[in-house]
Motif scaffolding. Structure first.
Motif, short mmCIF file in Angstrom:
data_model
loop_
_atom_site.label_atom_id
_atom_site.label_comp_id
_atom_site.label_asym_id
_atom_site.label_seq_id
_atom_site.Cartn_x
_atom_site.Cartn_y
_atom_site.Cartn_z
N GLN A 64 -4.10 5.27 9.87
CA GLN A 64 -4.84 5.98 8.84
C GLN A 64 -3.89 6.53 7.76
OE1 GLN A 64 -7.06 9.11 10.53
NE2 GLN A 64 -8.30 9.39 8.73
N VAL A 65 -2.76 7.07 8.21
CA VAL A 65 -1.78 7.60 7.27
C VAL A 65 -1.21 6.45 6.41
CG1 VAL A 65 0.51 8.66 7.14
CG2 VAL A 65 -1.25 9.66 8.60
N HIS A 66 -0.97 5.31 7.05
CA HIS A 66 -0.50 4.12 6.33
C HIS A 66 -1.49 3.77 5.20
CE1 HIS A 66 0.94 -0.37 6.80
NE2 HIS A 66 0.90 0.01 5.56
N LEU A 67 -2.79 3.75 5.55
CA LEU A 67 -3.81 3.40 4.56
C LEU A 67 -3.82 4.40 3.40
CD1 LEU A 67 -6.22 1.79 3.55
CD2 LEU A 67 -7.68 3.06 5.12
N LEU A 68 -3.79 5.69 3.72
CA LEU A 68 -3.83 6.70 2.64
C LEU A 68 -2.63 6.53 1.71
CD1 LEU A 68 -4.97 9.90 4.61
CD2 LEU A 68 -6.37 8.36 3.25
N ARG A 69 -1.48 6.21 2.28
CA ARG A 69 -0.28 6.01 1.44
C ARG A 69 -0.41 4.77 0.59
NH1 ARG A 69 2.44 10.07 2.39
NH2 ARG A 69 3.19 10.79 4.41
N GLU A 70 -0.96 3.68 1.16
CA GLU A 70 -1.15 2.46 0.38
C GLU A 70 -2.10 2.71 -0.79
OE1 GLU A 70 0.03 -0.88 0.68
OE2 GLU A 70 1.51 -0.01 2.02
N TRP A 71 -3.01 3.64 -0.61
CA TRP A 71 -3.94 3.99 -1.69
C TRP A 71 -3.25 4.84 -2.76
CZ3 TRP A 71 -8.67 5.61 1.78
CH2 TRP A 71 -9.45 4.48 2.06
N GLY A 72 -2.05 5.26 -2.48
CA GLY A 72 -1.32 6.07 -3.46
C GLY A 72 -1.55 7.55 -3.30
N LEU A 73 -2.11 7.94 -2.13
CA LEU A 73 -2.35 9.37 -1.91
C LEU A 73 -1.13 10.02 -1.27
CD1 LEU A 73 -5.93 9.66 -0.47
CD2 LEU A 73 -5.01 10.93 -2.39
N HIS B 134 -10.61 -1.47 -5.72
CA HIS B 134 -9.19 -1.46 -5.35
C HIS B 134 -9.02 -0.83 -3.96
CE1 HIS B 134 -4.95 -0.45 -5.38
NE2 HIS B 134 -5.28 0.82 -5.22
N LEU B 135 -9.72 0.29 -3.71
CA LEU B 135 -9.60 0.95 -2.40
C LEU B 135 -10.06 0.00 -1.30
CD1 LEU B 135 -11.01 4.50 -3.27
CD2 LEU B 135 -8.62 3.82 -3.03
N GLU B 136 -11.16 -0.70 -1.57
CA GLU B 136 -11.72 -1.57 -0.54
C GLU B 136 -10.78 -2.75 -0.26
OE1 GLU B 136 -15.87 -2.42 -1.01
OE2 GLU B 136 -15.85 -3.86 0.64
N SER B 137 -10.26 -3.37 -1.31
CA SER B 137 -9.41 -4.55 -1.05
C SER B 137 -8.09 -4.13 -0.40
CB SER B 137 -9.18 -5.36 -2.33
OG SER B 137 -8.57 -4.56 -3.29
N THR B 138 -7.57 -2.94 -0.78
CA THR B 138 -6.35 -2.46 -0.13
C THR B 138 -6.62 -2.19 1.35
OG1 THR B 138 -5.72 -1.42 -2.20
CG2 THR B 138 -4.53 -0.70 -0.26
N ALA B 139 -7.78 -1.58 1.63
CA ALA B 139 -8.11 -1.27 3.03
C ALA B 139 -8.19 -2.56 3.85
CB ALA B 139 -9.43 -0.51 3.10
N ARG B 140 -8.85 -3.58 3.30
CA ARG B 140 -8.95 -4.85 4.05
C ARG B 140 -7.57 -5.43 4.32
NH1 ARG B 140 -14.20 -6.30 4.26
NH2 ARG B 140 -15.50 -5.36 2.65
N ARG B 141 -6.68 -5.33 3.34
CA ARG B 141 -5.32 -5.87 3.52
C ARG B 141 -4.59 -5.09 4.63
NH1 ARG B 141 -0.96 -4.14 1.36
NH2 ARG B 141 -1.86 -3.07 -0.42
N ALA C 185 -9.74 12.93 -4.97
CA ALA C 185 -8.32 13.30 -4.79
C ALA C 185 -7.44 12.46 -5.71
CB ALA C 185 -7.91 13.12 -3.33
N LEU C 186 -7.72 11.15 -5.78
CA LEU C 186 -6.87 10.28 -6.61
C LEU C 186 -7.03 10.61 -8.09
CD1 LEU C 186 -7.22 6.82 -4.83
CD2 LEU C 186 -5.13 8.16 -5.10
N THR C 187 -8.27 10.84 -8.53
CA THR C 187 -8.43 11.17 -9.95
C THR C 187 -7.82 12.55 -10.23
OG1 THR C 187 -10.73 11.69 -9.45
CG2 THR C 187 -10.36 9.64 -10.56
N GLY C 188 -7.89 13.44 -9.24
CA GLY C 188 -7.20 14.74 -9.36
C GLY C 188 -5.70 14.57 -9.51
N LEU C 189 -5.16 13.49 -8.95
CA LEU C 189 -3.73 13.23 -9.06
C LEU C 189 -3.40 12.46 -10.35
CD1 LEU C 189 -2.92 12.14 -5.38
CD2 LEU C 189 -2.25 14.28 -6.48
N GLY C 190 -4.43 12.18 -11.16
CA GLY C 190 -4.19 11.53 -12.45
C GLY C 190 -4.38 10.02 -12.47
N VAL C 191 -4.90 9.46 -11.37
CA VAL C 191 -5.13 8.01 -11.34
C VAL C 191 -6.28 7.65 -12.29
CG1 VAL C 191 -6.03 6.16 -9.86
CG2 VAL C 191 -4.22 7.66 -9.03
N GLN C 192 -6.09 6.63 -13.11
CA GLN C 192 -7.12 6.20 -14.08
C GLN C 192 -7.88 5.02 -13.49
OE1 GLN C 192 -7.36 7.44 -17.34
NE2 GLN C 192 -5.75 8.96 -16.90
N PRO C 193 -9.18 5.20 -13.19
CA PRO C 193 -9.93 4.07 -12.59
C PRO C 193 -9.86 2.80 -13.43
CG PRO C 193 -11.22 6.07 -12.49
CD PRO C 193 -10.00 6.41 -13.29
#
Ligand code: HAM
Length: 421
Positions: free
Chosen positions: A147-156, A24-31, A311-319
């Motif tokens: 970079q900030v845009h990408l981190l936000r798209e990742w849900g961070l 998911h991280l990789e495909s979001t980054a490519r987008r 960080a994402l799993t620390g925020l409760g994201v379920q892989p």
């Protein structure tokens, strides 16, 4: 002796369900990168040692202490890449005019022989961006905003961007001398032995020491920009103004220095509170690198994927939430139906319907349990009776309703219910 079924220390397998989050991280980054007109580059993980020595600087910790460097079978001195920028510059140095204004990204494994701990691996992964071109505050601001845009798209969220300047190349000597003189006066304080050595050899590195006590002492030193030219300070001010205009919140970090020697002008680090001691999610900056007889200038960053996952799993994201369940699960009742089941599963899959099936002859109960575990919304049941009548039973796992359907209808019904891919 049988080989241990474990990877080397500090290196990890990435398997399901965690790998679903990675995908998911990789495909979001490519987008996101496609929104910024970037092309991907894939460079080898093994390069000539001098590529890294030249680009990162001989005196850096990464080059001196952390590289997997060795002689290959032909006696060449090579190293596993500890980061991505040097290899990308080696590539661009040979790419003619294209090299001067390339906009590239990369994703892949990097290697540093560090002491492993949570968030610090010997094989880790970076996604990085390099925007080539001469020093301009707008380019640096674009890179940070991307970079900030990408981190936000990742849900961070909950990350902080710390920005500073390394000054113009001509400022380096004044900074080094200025720092050396204030450090000389404070030599008697509780610095670590490494820092005492750095005070003479490379005073800037004192600011980069990871020891708590040294960090606290370094915080009391004057900002490095106080020894820089007015032009360098204005450049940083302009980057900060542009970021403010874009609504990107950053904090000035007057003693941030970064551990690599290729930087000049803007540098930054992004930290996240969920990460503990290894709290840097990402680092970047503007650089000038001599490679293959060319001077390459650009601005870029790299984000540590393992740390993003932490960080994402620390925020409760379920892989596992990133693994879509199959639309259907094929359950076979009775012996001698393997060929029919295999053909039916293939028909569904060739029509774009994700279909799980256990073709190893397990009993119906076990197959139903597998369907449940896979969270398949539909079960397709094929038994002797159904086969003889040319139908299958389609069961809705949410309601428990079931009905006999002909194979053609089955495809239509499953296609209608499948989430659009
Ligand atoms: P870096 O700060 O050395 O910069 O690394 C970037 C990120 O990689 C770090 O913030 C961290 O998230 C991750 N990282 C580094 N070492 C490890 C490790 N041992 N284990 C896990 N993660 C790690 C660079 O590499 C520069 N090439 C960035 C850059 C690109 N500057 C300009 N362009």
């Amino acid at each position: 002796m049988a080989a241990e079924p474990l990877p080397l220390q500090g290196m990890s397998d990435v398997a399901a369900p965690e790998v679903c989050l990675w995908q998911h991280l990789e495909s979001t980054a490519r987008r996101v990168f496609s929104l910024y007109d970037l092309d991907e580059v894939r460079t080898p993980v093994l390069e000539r040692l001098e590529v890294f020595q030249r680009a990162l600087g001989e005196a850096t910790d990464v080059v001196q202490k952390e590289m997997y460097a060795f002689e290959d079978r032909g006696g060449r001195r090579v190293a596993l890449r500890p980061e991505g920028t040097a290899g990308v510059m080696r590539h661009l140095a040979g790419a003619g005019d294209r090299g001067a204004d390339a906009r590239l990204y990369y994703w892949g494994p990097m290697f540093r022989a560090e002491r492993p701990q949570a968030g610090r691996r010997r094989q880790f992964h970076q996604v990085g961006v390099e925007l080539l071109g001469p020093a301009r505050p707008a380019a640096d601001a674009e890179c940070i905003a991307l970079q900030v845009h990408l981190l936000r798209e990742w849900g961070l969220d909950g990350f902080s961007v710390h920005v500073n300047t390394r000054g113009e190349p001509g400022d380096q000597l004044a900074v080094s001398r200025g720092l050396q003189s204030v450090l000389e006066a404070r030599r008697g304080e509780a610095w670590c032995d490494d820092c005492r050595r750095r005070m003479d050899a490379n005073p800037l590195r004192v600011l980069d020491c990871k020891q708590e006590a040294c960090r606290a002492l370094a915080d009391q030193l004057p900002p490095v920009s106080s020894w820089m030219s007015a032009a360098a300070r204005e450049y940083l001010d302009e980057v900060l103004r542009l970021l403010e205009g874009l609504g990107v919140r950053v904090a000035a970090a007057p003693r941030l220095i970064r551990g690599l020697d290729y930087y000049q002008h803007t540098i930054w680090e992004i930290t996240h509170s969920a990460l503990g001691a290894q709290d840097a999610l990402s680092g970047g900056g503007r650089y000038g690198i001599q490679m293959g007889g060319r001077q390459l200038e650009g601005v870029g960053f790299a984000i540590g994927i393992e740390r993003v996952v932490l960080a994402l799993t620390g925020l409760g994201v379920q892989p596992e939430s990133f693994r879509p369940p199959p639309t259907a699960w094929l359950v076979t009742a009775g012996r001698g139906l393997e060929a029919d089941a295999l053909a039916l599963a293939q028909t569904l899959r060739s029509r774009g319907i994700a279909c799980g099936a256990n073709l190893s002859g397990r009993n119906i109960k076990a197959q139903m349990r597998a369907a449940d575990r896979a969270r398949a919304p539909w079960v397709v049941l094929l038994g002797e009776t159904e086969k003889s009548r040319g139908v299958v039973v389609l069961k809705n796992m949410a309601t428990g309703e079931q009905a006999e359907v002909a194979p053609d209808d089955l495809v239509v019904r499953l296609l209608a219910s499948a989430p659009s891919a």
